[in-house]
Scaffold this motif. Structure first.
Motif, PDB file in Angstrom:
ATOM      1  N   THR A 365       3.002   1.522   4.664  1.00 52.16           N
ATOM      2  CA  THR A 365       1.991   1.633   3.628  1.00 52.16           C
ATOM      3  C   THR A 365       2.625   1.396   2.259  1.00 52.16           C
ATOM      4  N   SER A 369      -1.637   2.065  -4.245  1.00 55.59           N
ATOM      5  CA  SER A 369      -2.784   1.383  -3.664  1.00 55.59           C
ATOM      6  C   SER A 369      -3.302   0.322  -4.619  1.00 55.59           C
ATOM      7  N   GLN A 374      -3.150  -5.692   1.628  1.00 50.31           N
ATOM      8  CA  GLN A 374      -1.836  -5.131   1.352  1.00 50.31           C
ATOM      9  C   GLN A 374      -0.797  -6.246   1.384  1.00 50.31           C
TER      10      GLN A 374
END
Length: 1227
Positions: A365, A369, A374
Motif C-alpha cells: 500500500t 493516498s 496506485q
C-alpha cells in the motif's frame, strides 16, 4: 464420396480439400457424369475402332491421374521400400484386404500396358465357305473378356492364385453386363475406391456446423483489436483495441459496455505529445477478477473487474522495457494460493511475478493516498520493495544478449515442470523451453522464418507452431530436431493456433481470415472456414492484432477471432469425441440390410442417407458412400436380378441405381409427387423397374437404355391406379404376380403381363368416425374444452395437422407423418383401418401351382394373414406373432423351400416358424392356430425393420437390421455371430471367432435373455378365448368384387387362438392363461404403456399440469363436493346431464361483508335477513329506515339514521331478489 448429395467426380478432393485435376479432361471418365461405365456392348464394338492412337493417349492421361493417387498414397504411408522390397508378397496378404488395395504403382503401370496394347481377336459370327467369306465382328482394342482379364492380371502378378477373386472383380467392373472390361472402367473403379478410402480415413465430425457471427466493434475507431479474451463471473468476451478501447460482449455477441484507457492528465494537458500509447497485450486474472494490460508506454495497468464498473487499481510504470505478451497461472483448487504472472519484453527477456496473496492484495500500500490508480515504481518491484506480496524473477531467452535483441512474441507457463516456453520471430532459437530453476537443459527449436504463434498441451505432449511460411508444425516438446508432422494448406502466414484436447484437433488462423481444422492423429485438414469480414474487400489483406484468436471451452464452446475492427465467433457443434458405449452399424436408424449372394456382401442403409457395404464372411467394411440421396432418408433398398446393381428409394420420392462396389450413380429415376418410396421391384425380363409408395400409384421406369442417366416416370398403369390410400408394401412373384398393400388395408394382386387386377383380396376400408370419436373420448380426458363439432371434425381428419389422432396426414402433408419404422406406438386406434405392413409371396408354393395352398402372407398389426389366390375363400388363416399386444411385424422372409418363416417384430424379437404344413389345404373355417415355433430369440432393442435369409457355403444364417442403429448376423439356431461395425472381425468358417455364446447385451454389460429352441408342445402355453377373433377395426366386406366371396359368420366359441410362449416374463417363468374380450389380445405387459396423446408430449404435459393445479384448487376450496355425483357423466355436458343435476338448495349466508352505503343506511350483518335482502333499496335515496316487507306485513326494527327521511311513496316499488342458492357445480 457424395458428401453434399452431389457427384464429386468432377473435382476430386485432395487430402486438404484443394481441388485436383478435373475428370472431364478424359473422355473415358467423363462418361461417369452422364452414363454408366462405357455403355453397352454395341457401342464398345464401334467406339475408337478406327483410331487406336487416341485411345492410347487417353489411357496415358488416365494413368497419370492414377499414378498421382498411388504416389500420394505411398507418401502418406511413408514407404521407404526399394522396388524389390515394394513388390507385393501375395502369398502373405491379409484375408480382409482386397487385392486392388494391395497393388502398387509398378503393378498398375504393367496392367496399363496390358490394356493399351491388347489387340483381341475378331469374333467369328459365321464360318467362311467356298462361296461366301467369313462373317466377323471387330472388337475394340483394349476391351477384355473374363478369360483375357484373368490372364492379364496373372502376367502382372506372376501368379494364378487369385483367379477366383479376379472373377468377382471382373463382375464388379462389368456393371453393364456386356462381358467386357477396359482400362477406363478399371481406372474409374480404382479412382473412386482410393478417394473413398481417403475420405473414410480422414472422416471426422467437423466442429463448426453453423455460420459464424460477425460484429463490428465501433469503439475501436477503425483500429484493429490487439487481443480478444474471456472474463468470468459472469462469462463475457473482452476485446482490447490497439489504442486502448476495451469492449465487453455478452455470450450472444451483444455489446454490454465499453471503456477507454487514457494517459495521465499532465500528459493530456501537455502542448505536444511525442508518441501515442499502444496496447501490446492483455490478460484476465480469474482468481482475483482483474484485467492486466501492457502498453508501449512501458507500463502494466491492472483493472479491477469485480464490480459492474471497471476501474484501474494498479499502474506499474517506468519499466525498462516494453512488455509485449502475457501468460497467467493459478491453482484452481486453491485460488488464494500463489499465482504467477509471466510477461515477455522487447529486450528478449521473460519476467516472472509471483503473487503471494492474489485475493487480498497484489502490491504494498502506498504511504499517502492518492486519487486514481496506485502507482507502482517498477524498479521497486525488481529490488524487492514489495516482497511481502510479490516476488520477481528474470529469465533470458538467449544465453548471449543479441544486438538488436529478439522481441518475445509469446510466452506460456508450464506449472508441472516449472518451465516457460518463449518464442521469437528469429530463425535461431525460435522457441525455447527453459527451466525457471535452471536445473534442466533448454530445448531449442529453430525454424527458418521464426514463430508467429504457438500452443502447447501437456496432456497430449504436443507443441503446435505457426509461422509466416504458411506451415503448421506439430512437435514433440522434447524432440527439437524434427517435427512430428507439417500441415500445409494455408495460402498466407499463420498468426494463430489453438489445440482442442477434447476433439483431438488443432484450429489455425491465417492472415487472409481463413480458419482451418486439423486432425492431430491423422494430420489431415477436416474443415476450412473462410470468414468474410466486411473490412477485407477488393482482395486487400486485412490487418490483425498480435493475438487475434481465442478458444473458449465449455460451456460456451466457441472460437473467437478478430480482423481489423470486426469480431467473429464460430460456435462449436461438437466439443468432444463420442465415446461409444455400444457397437453401432450406422449413426442413425437403419432402414434395411440386404444380402448379395453373388459377391457375398451385405449392404446397409440408414436415415442419414449413408450406404455401407460389408463383407459377410468377416464383417469388415468394404466401402461407404454418404449422402446418397442428399439429406433425405433412405426408405427401401433392393438388388436387381443380376445382383450387380443396387436400387435405393428415399423419403422424397427419388430413386437411384448404383454400382455399389464403388458408389457410382448409374441412373436417377424421376420422383413422383415427392412421396416416400416404400417398395421397388426390378423386372429384368421386361427391362422395367416398378415402384410404389405414398403417391398411391404403381410407377413404371424403363430400364432398357444403359446410357440413360435420367429415367422418366410412367404412371399410365393399364389397370388403373385403384389404391385410395398410401401403398405401404409390395412383392413380386415369378412369373407374373404383383401384390400391393395399402394403409387402408387393401390388398390387390395384379397380373404383370396385362397390368390388370388378378384378384382383390380385400378392399380398402374407410375410417369409422363413430369409433374414432369414442376413442378420443376414452383416451383424452382433457378434451372437455372441445365441442362435439370439434371432435367430429377431428375424426373426419379436418384438423389432422394439429389435433387428429390419425397418423395419416392429408394429401398435401404427405411428408408429415412418420413411416412404420419411426412410429413410437403401433396400436391401432378405434375406427382406424389396419394397415398392411408387409407382403411376402411363398415362391415355392407359387411355382408348384398348388391351387389350394396359401401363397401370400400379409402382416397387419402383428397378425399374419395367409391368402390363397385361386380359392373362393381367399383368407385361409391367421395368427398373432408378437408376445405383447399393440405390436407389429415389419420384417418377414422365408427360405427357398418355404419350409420356415422368419419374422421380426417391433419388440426386437426374431421368430422362426415351421410353415411346411401350414395352410396347405382349404378348410371350412379359417385356421387360427400358430404353426410350430422352432426358435425365438431377442435380436435388437427396438423394432426389427429388415430380416433376410442367407445361404452360405458354411451354413444358413439370418441377417437382421433394426432402428437401434445396428445390423447383426445370426445363425438359424439363434447364435450371435456379430454386429456389422464391431472392431473384432469374425471368420464365418470358424465358430470360435463368433460372439456366441455371448449376446449383444453381454458385451454392453447388461443381461438379457438369449434365444432358445422350443418344441411344438410349448406353443399352447397362453390360450386366448375370444368371442370373435378379428383384427381391431377390420371387418369382412359384404360386397363381392373380382373374385371376392362373402364369408359367412363363424362361431368360434369352441376355438382358441394359440400364441407362442412369452419369453422373459420373470424368474418364475410360469405359463399364463388369459381370457379377454373380443378384439383384444392381452399377452401380458412386458413394458410400460406407450403415450396415447396425439397433441405431442409437451402439450400433454402442460395440460396435465394445468389439470393437476385445477384439481388441487378444487380440493382446497370445495372439500365437501362429491365429484362422483357432480361428474357422473364425465366432463362433457349434455342436456340429459343437466336434467339429472341435483336440485338447488337454499343456504344461509355467513357474516356478509357490507359496503359503506349499506352501513350508512343502517344495515348490519347481525340483523340481515332474507326478507331484508329482497326489499333492499339500491337507489341513491336516503330513507329514514330500511323498508319493511310487504308479504307478511311484519315490521323489523332497524336503527334509524340521523338524516331526514324520504317518503316511501316517492320511491319505486322494491326490487325483488331471488333467494341466493348454491349449485353443486365446480368451475
Amino acid at each position: 464420396m457424395y458428401r453434399n448429395g452431389k457427384h464429386s467426380q468432377n473435382k476430386p478432393q485432395s487430402e486438404y480439400g484443394t481441388p485436383r485435376t478435373s475428370f472431364n479432361q478424359t473422355s473415358g471418365i467423363s462418361r461417369l457424369k452422364t452414363a454408366p461405365q462405357n455403355g453397352g456392348s454395341n457401342q464398345r464394338m464401334v467406339r475408337n475402332m478406327d483410331n487406336p492412337d487416341t485411345r492410347v493417349d487417353e489411357n496415358v492421361e488416365k494413368n497419370d491421374k492414377l499414378e498421382d493417387r498411388v504416389n500420394e498414397k505411398k507418401i502418406k504411408t511413408k514407404s521407404a521400400l526399394s522396388d524389390d522390397e515394394d513388390s507385393l508378397s501375395f502369398g502373405d496378404k491379409d484375408n480382409n484386404t482386397r487385392l486392388e488395395e494391395l497393388m502398387k504403382l509398378h503393378h498398375l503401370q504393367k496392367l496399363m500396358k496390358e490394356f493399351s496394347y491388347f489387340k483381341p481377336p475378331d469374333i467369328v459370327l459365321q464360318e467362311a465357305t467356298s462361296y461366301f467369306p467369313a462373317k466377323v465382328q471387330k472388337r475394340v482394342p483394349g476391351a477384355m473378356n473374363m478369360v483375357e482379364f484373368k490372364e492379364a492380371f496373372s502376367r502382372v502378378l506372376e501368379t494364378h492364385e487369385y483367379d477366383e477373386y479376379l472373377e468377382k472383380l471382373f463382375q464388379k467392373l462389368d456393371t453393364t453386363c456386356d462381358g467386357y472390361v477396359d482400362w477406363s472402367e478399371f481406372c474409374t473403379y480404382m479412382l473412386l475406391l482410393y478417394r473413398e478410402n481417403d475420405y473414410m480415413r480422414t472422416k471426422r465430425e467437423i466442429p463448426f456446423l453453423v455460420e459464424p457471427k460477425i460484429r463490428h466493434i465501433v469503439q475501436n475507431k477503425q483500429e484493429q483489436s490487439t487481443k480478444v479474451l474471456a472474463s468470468e463471473n459472469p462469462s463475457r468476451y473482452v476485446t482490447v483495441s490497439k489504442e486502448g478501447a476495451i469492449t465487453v460482449w455478452q455470450n450472444n455477441m451483444v455489446m454490454e459496455k465499453a471503456y477507454t484507457i487514457s494517459d495521465d492528465d499532465a500528459e493530456l494537458n501537455a502542448p505536444k505529445r511525442r508518441f501515442k500509447m499502444w496496447v501490446t497485450d492483455a490478460i484476465y486474472l480469474p482468481n482475483c477478477n482483474k484485467l492486466a494490460l501492457a502498453s508501449t508506454s512501458r507500463d502494466i495497468r491492472i483493472f479491477d473487474c469485480s464490480t459492474n464498473q471497471w476501474f484501474e487499481e494498479y499502474n506499474l510504470f517506468a519499466m525498462s522495457d516494453v512488455p509485449y505478451c502475457f501468460d497467467y497461472w493459478y491453482d484452481k483448487k486453491n485460488p488464494a494460493g500463489m499465482s504467477v504472472l509471466i510477461f515477455g519484453v522487447d529486450a528478449g527477456a521473460v519476467h516472472v511475478l509471483y503473487f503471494k496473496k492474489p485475493l487480498t492484495q497484489l502490491f504494498e500500500t502506498a504511504f499517502k493516498s492518492e486519487d486514481g490508480a496506485q502507482k507502482i515504481f517498477w524498479s521497486e518491484v525488481e529490488k524487492g520493495g514489495h516482497s511481502r506480496y510479490v516476488d520477481h524473477e528474470k529469465i533470458l531467452h538467449d544465453k548471449v544478449q543479441q544486438i538488436p535483441p529478439h522481441l518475445i512474441r509469446q510466452v506460456q507457463y508450464i506449472h508441472s515442470k516449472n518451465s516457460i516456453i518463449s518464442s521469437t520471430s528469429s530463425p535461431n532459437r525460435s522457441i525455447v523451453i527453459s527451466d525457471i530453476n535452471k536445473l534442466k537443459k533448454q530445448y531449442v527449436f529453430n525454424i527458418e522464418k521464426g514463430i508467429e504463434c504457438f500452443d502447447y498441451n501437456q496432456n497430449l505432449n504436443i507443441l503446435v507452431t505457426g509461422s509466416l511460411d504458411h506451415v503448421i508444425r506439430l512437435w514433440n516438446a522434447y524432440v527439437a530436431s524434427r517435427p512430428i508432422a507439417m500441415l500445409e494448406g494455408h495460402a498466407t502466414g499463420v498468426i494463430g493456433v489453438k489445440i482442442h484436447e477434447g476433439l483431438m484437433q488443432v484450429f489455425s488462423y491465417s492472415k487472409d481470415a481463413v480458419v482451418k481444422v486439423w486432425d492431430i492423429r491423422e494430420h489431415t485438414c477436416l474443415q476450412t472456414v473462410v470468414l468474410k469480414f466486411p473490412s477485407s474487400i477488393h482482395g486487400r489483406m486485412p490487418e490483425h492484432g498480435q493475438f487475434p484468436m481465442h478458444l473458449q471451452l465449455s460451456p460456451q464452446d466457441a472460437l473467437i477471432v478478430t480482423c481489423n475492427d470486426y469480431l467473429g465467433m464460430l460456435k462449436l457443434g461438437q466439443t468432444h469425441l463420442p465415446k461409444q458405449q455400444s457397437v453401432t452399424t450406422h449413426d442413425t436408424q437403419l432402414c434395411s440390410a440386404i444380402y448379395n449372394q453373388l459377391f457375398k456382401q451385405v449392404v446397409t442403409g440408414c436415415d442419414s442417407s449413408n450406404i455401407a457395404v460389408w463383407d459377410l464372411e468377416s464383417g469388415s467394411k468394404a466401402i461407404v458412400f454418404s449422402n446418397a440421396h442428399g439429406e433425405e432418408e433412405i426408405t427401401c433398398m433392393v438388388f436387381d436380378e443380376s445382383w450387380r446393381r443396387l436400387i435405393t428409394g428415399a423419403r422424397n420420392g427419388t430413386i437411384k441405381v448404383w454400382n455399389f462396389q464403388n458408389g457410382h450413380n448409374l441412373h436417377k429415376l424421376e420422383a413422383v409427387g415427392e412421396a416416400e418410396v416404400t417398395g421397388i421391384v426390378p423386372v429384368m425380363d421386361k427391362n422395367i423397374i416398378l415402384a410404389v409408395g405414398w403417391s398411391r400409384k404403381i410407377i413404371v421406369y424403363d430400364d432398357s437404355d444403359a446410357d440413360n442417366l435420367y429415367v422418366p416416370a410412367n404412371t399410365d398403369w393399364k389397370g388403373g391406379q385403384l389404391h385410395a390410400d398410401d401403398i405401404l408394401a409390395m412383392d413380386f412373384c415369378l412369373p407374373q404376380f404383383l401384390a400391393t398393400g395399402g394403409f387402408d388395408g387393401e390388398i390387390t394382386v395384379w397380373d404383370l403381363e396385362t397390368e390388370k387386377i388378378f384378384v382383390r383380396l380385400r378392399r380398402g376400408q374407410k375410417p369409422d368416425i363413430t369409433k374414432k370419436i369414442e376413442s378420443i373420448q376414452e383416451q383424452h380426458s382433457f378434451l372437455s374444452s372441445y365441442s362435439t363439432m370439434d371432435m367430429l371434425e377431428e375424426a373426419q381428419g379436418i384438423k389432422s395437422s394439429q389435433t387428429t389422432s390419425d397418423p395419416r396426414p392429408s394429401s398435401n402433408t404427405l411428408l408429415s407423418r412418420p413411416n412404420s419404422r419411426h412410429r413410437k406406438s403401433h396400436r391401432i386406434e378405434k375406427g382406424q383401418p389396419v394397415p398392411v405392413d408387409k407382403l411376402l409371396f411363398l415362391q415355392a408354393r407359387c411355382v408348384g401351382r398348388t391351387l389350394e395352398a396359401a401363397m401370400l402372407v400379409s402382416s397387419e398389426a402383428g397378425y399374419l394373414h395367409w391368402w390363397c389366390l385361386f380359392t373362393a375363400k381367399h383368407e385361409m388363416g391367421y395368427f398373432y406373432v408378437p408376445d405383447t399386444k399393440d405390436e407389429s411385424v415389419l420384417a418377414m422372409c422365408t427360405n427357398p423351400s418355404n419350409s420356415c418363416l422368419i419374422t421380426g417384430d417391433t419388440t426386437g424379437q426374431i421368430k422362426i416358424w415351421d410353415v411346411s404344413e401350414y395352410c396347405l389345404h382349404v378348410t371350412e373355417r379359417r385356421v387360427k392356430t400358430c404353426p410350430p415355433l422352432n426358435v425365438t430369440f431377442k435380436a435388437h432393442d427396438s423394432a426389427v425393420v429388415s430380416v433376410e435369409y442367407v445361404k452360405h457355403d458354411v451354413g444358413e444364417f439370418i441377417l437382421t437390421a433394426s432402428t437401434d442403429k445396428t445390423a447383426r448376423l445370426w445363425s438359424m439356431e439363434g447364435h450371435y455371430v456379430g454386429t456389422f461395425g464391431q472392431k473384432k472381425l469374425w471368420n464365418l468358417k470358424n465358430k470360435k471367432t463368433w460372439c456366441h455364446p455371448k449376446t449383444p447385451w453381454d458385451e454392453m454389460g447388461t443381461s438379457k435373455l438369449d434365444g432358445n429352441k422350443t418344441d411344438n408342445n410349448s406353443q399352447a402355453d397362453i390360450a386366448i378365448e375370444t368371442d370373435t377373433v378379428q383384427v381391431e377395426g377390420q371387418e369382412d366386406s359384404s360386397s363381392k368384387d373380382n373374385g371376392e366371396v362373402e364369408e359367412e359368420e363363424e362361431e368360434v366359441d369352441e376355438e382358441s387362438v394359440e400364441a407362442p410362449t412369452v419369453q422373459g416374463l420373470g424368474d418364475g417363468g410360469h405359463n399364463l392363461n388369459i381370457k379377454v374380450r373380443a378384439q383384444t389380445i392381452d399377452l401380458g405387459s412386458l413394458r410400460p404403456e406407450r403415450s396415447k396423446t396425439f397433441l405431442g408430449s409437451k402439450v400433454a404435459r402442460q395440460l396435465q399440469s394445468m389439470k393437476t393445479c385445477r384439481m388441487d384448487r378444487r380440493n382446497r376450496l370445495a372439500e365437501d363436493v362429491d365429484f362422483t355425483i357432480t361428474q357422473r357423466y364425465g366432463k362433457l355436458c349434455s342436456p340429459f346431464q343437466a336434467l339429472q343435476t341435483k336440485d338447488v338448495v337454499e343456504v344461509k349466508l355467513p357474516s356478509m361483508p357490507l359496503s359503506q352505503r349499506m352501513i350508512n343506511k343502517g344495515y348490519t350483518s347481525d340483523n340481515m335477513t332474507e326478507e331484508m335482502l329482497r326489499n333492499m333499496d339500491f337507489s341513491y335515496g336516503n330513507p329514514d329506515s330500511p323498508p319493511s316487507g310487504d308479504q307478511d306485513k311484519k315490521s323489523t326494527s332497524v336503527p334509524k339514521s340521523d338524516k331526514t327521511s324520504t317518503p316511501a311513496s316517492r320511491r319505486g316499488p322494491p326490487r325483488q331478489i331471488s333467494a341466493i342458492k348454491k349449485h353443486n357445480t365446480v368451475a
